[in-house]
Write a protein that holds these residues in place. Structure first.
Motif, short mmCIF file in Angstrom:
data_model
loop_
_atom_site.label_atom_id
_atom_site.label_comp_id
_atom_site.label_asym_id
_atom_site.label_seq_id
_atom_site.Cartn_x
_atom_site.Cartn_y
_atom_site.Cartn_z
N VAL A 96 0.86 -1.18 0.00
CA VAL A 96 0.00 0.00 0.00
C VAL A 96 0.89 1.23 0.00
N GLN A 97 0.71 2.04 -1.03
CA GLN A 97 1.47 3.28 -1.17
C GLN A 97 0.57 4.44 -0.79
N ARG A 98 0.98 5.20 0.20
CA ARG A 98 0.23 6.40 0.59
C ARG A 98 0.71 7.57 -0.26
N VAL A 99 -0.25 8.33 -0.78
CA VAL A 99 0.04 9.42 -1.70
C VAL A 99 -0.77 10.64 -1.31
N GLN A 100 -0.14 11.80 -1.37
CA GLN A 100 -0.87 13.06 -1.20
C GLN A 100 -0.97 13.71 -2.57
N ILE A 101 -2.20 14.09 -2.94
CA ILE A 101 -2.45 14.73 -4.22
C ILE A 101 -3.13 16.06 -3.96
N LEU A 102 -2.62 17.11 -4.60
CA LEU A 102 -3.27 18.41 -4.53
C LEU A 102 -4.27 18.49 -5.68
N ASP A 103 -5.47 18.96 -5.38
CA ASP A 103 -6.48 19.14 -6.43
C ASP A 103 -6.25 20.49 -7.10
N PRO A 104 -6.98 20.80 -8.18
CA PRO A 104 -6.77 22.07 -8.89
C PRO A 104 -6.94 23.32 -8.01
N ALA A 105 -7.72 23.21 -6.94
CA ALA A 105 -7.92 24.35 -6.04
C ALA A 105 -6.84 24.42 -4.96
N GLY A 106 -5.92 23.46 -4.95
CA GLY A 106 -4.84 23.45 -3.96
C GLY A 106 -5.16 22.66 -2.71
N GLY A 107 -6.33 22.00 -2.66
CA GLY A 107 -6.68 21.17 -1.52
C GLY A 107 -5.88 19.87 -1.51
N ALA A 108 -5.43 19.48 -0.33
CA ALA A 108 -4.64 18.25 -0.20
C ALA A 108 -5.54 17.06 0.10
N HIS A 109 -5.29 15.97 -0.58
CA HIS A 109 -6.02 14.72 -0.38
C HIS A 109 -5.01 13.61 -0.19
N VAL A 110 -5.25 12.75 0.81
CA VAL A 110 -4.37 11.63 1.07
C VAL A 110 -5.10 10.36 0.66
N LEU A 111 -4.42 9.54 -0.14
CA LEU A 111 -5.01 8.31 -0.66
C LEU A 111 -4.06 7.15 -0.42
N ASP A 112 -4.64 5.98 -0.21
CA ASP A 112 -3.87 4.74 -0.15
C ASP A 112 -4.10 3.98 -1.44
N TYR A 113 -3.03 3.67 -2.15
CA TYR A 113 -3.08 2.88 -3.37
C TYR A 113 -2.66 1.45 -3.04
N GLU A 114 -3.56 0.49 -3.26
CA GLU A 114 -3.22 -0.92 -3.10
C GLU A 114 -2.57 -1.38 -4.38
N MET A 115 -1.40 -1.98 -4.25
CA MET A 115 -0.63 -2.39 -5.41
C MET A 115 -0.44 -3.91 -5.41
N VAL A 116 -0.52 -4.49 -6.60
CA VAL A 116 -0.24 -5.92 -6.78
C VAL A 116 0.72 -6.06 -7.96
N GLN A 117 1.51 -7.09 -7.91
CA GLN A 117 2.42 -7.34 -9.01
C GLN A 117 1.84 -8.45 -9.88
N ILE A 118 1.65 -8.14 -11.16
CA ILE A 118 1.09 -9.08 -12.12
C ILE A 118 2.13 -9.24 -13.24
N ASP A 119 2.59 -10.46 -13.42
CA ASP A 119 3.57 -10.75 -14.47
C ASP A 119 4.76 -9.79 -14.41
N GLY A 120 5.24 -9.53 -13.20
CA GLY A 120 6.42 -8.68 -13.01
C GLY A 120 6.17 -7.19 -13.15
N ARG A 121 4.91 -6.80 -13.26
CA ARG A 121 4.57 -5.38 -13.44
C ARG A 121 3.62 -4.94 -12.34
N TRP A 122 3.87 -3.78 -11.73
CA TRP A 122 3.00 -3.27 -10.68
C TRP A 122 1.72 -2.71 -11.29
N ARG A 123 0.59 -3.07 -10.65
CA ARG A 123 -0.72 -2.59 -11.10
C ARG A 123 -1.49 -2.09 -9.88
N ILE A 124 -2.41 -1.19 -10.10
CA ILE A 124 -3.22 -0.59 -9.04
C ILE A 124 -4.46 -1.44 -8.83
N ALA A 125 -4.61 -1.96 -7.60
CA ALA A 125 -5.72 -2.87 -7.28
C ALA A 125 -6.85 -2.16 -6.55
#
Length: 137
Positions: free
Chosen positions: A96-125
């Motif tokens: 799980v990768q935690r990410v902070q993203i600013l929206d166009p208005a400058g608001g901060a949002h924190v998201l958790d991205y669940e990641m899985v490896q499929i055939d040697g490549r990382w994908r967002i689950a």
């Protein structure tokens, strides 16, 4: 003085098990997430779709349905501003990768991205938007 020492000792103690599960940064995971964000920012849902796990792709069946869901449900992902990768941790067989993203208005949002490896490549689950305050990654 004694209370001060107790406070300092408490601050220096190792954090709980969750903090010990923190992993070093993974440039491949960060690149996967950033590439999907870049694709969404230009409206390229077909490219964004390629970074989704097979489970997500099966759930939405077509890139346009996937794009519509992201546009409505994750506006900060659809039109991301500055992105900061906050920390990576292990949860079972996923990372799980935690990410902070600013929206166009400058608001901060924190998201958790669940990641899985499929055939040697990382994908967002999956992506979870964290509400309210959080501590650490």
């Amino acid at each position: 003085m004694r209370m001060f020492l107790i406070t300092v000792m408490f601050m220096l103690m190792p954090l709980g098990a969750a903090a010990q599960e923190r992993l070093p940064a993974n440039p491949e995971i960060e690149s996967t997430i950033q590439s999907q964000l870049d694709a969404f920012s230009t409206g390229n849902v077909f490219t964004a779709w390629t970074f989704a796990s097979p489970t997500i792709q099966q759930m939405f069946q077509h890139p346009m349905y996937f794009g519509a869901m992201v546009e409505r449900g994750y506006p900060m992902v659809w039109q991301p501003g500055e992105t900061t990768f906050l920390g990576l941790r292990e949860e079972g067989d996923r990372l799980v990768q935690r990410v902070q993203i600013l929206d166009p208005a400058g608001g901060a949002h924190v998201l958790d991205y669940e990641m899985v490896q499929i055939d040697g490549r990382w994908r967002i689950a999956g992506v979870t938007v964290l509400r309210g305050q959080y501590l650490g990654a």
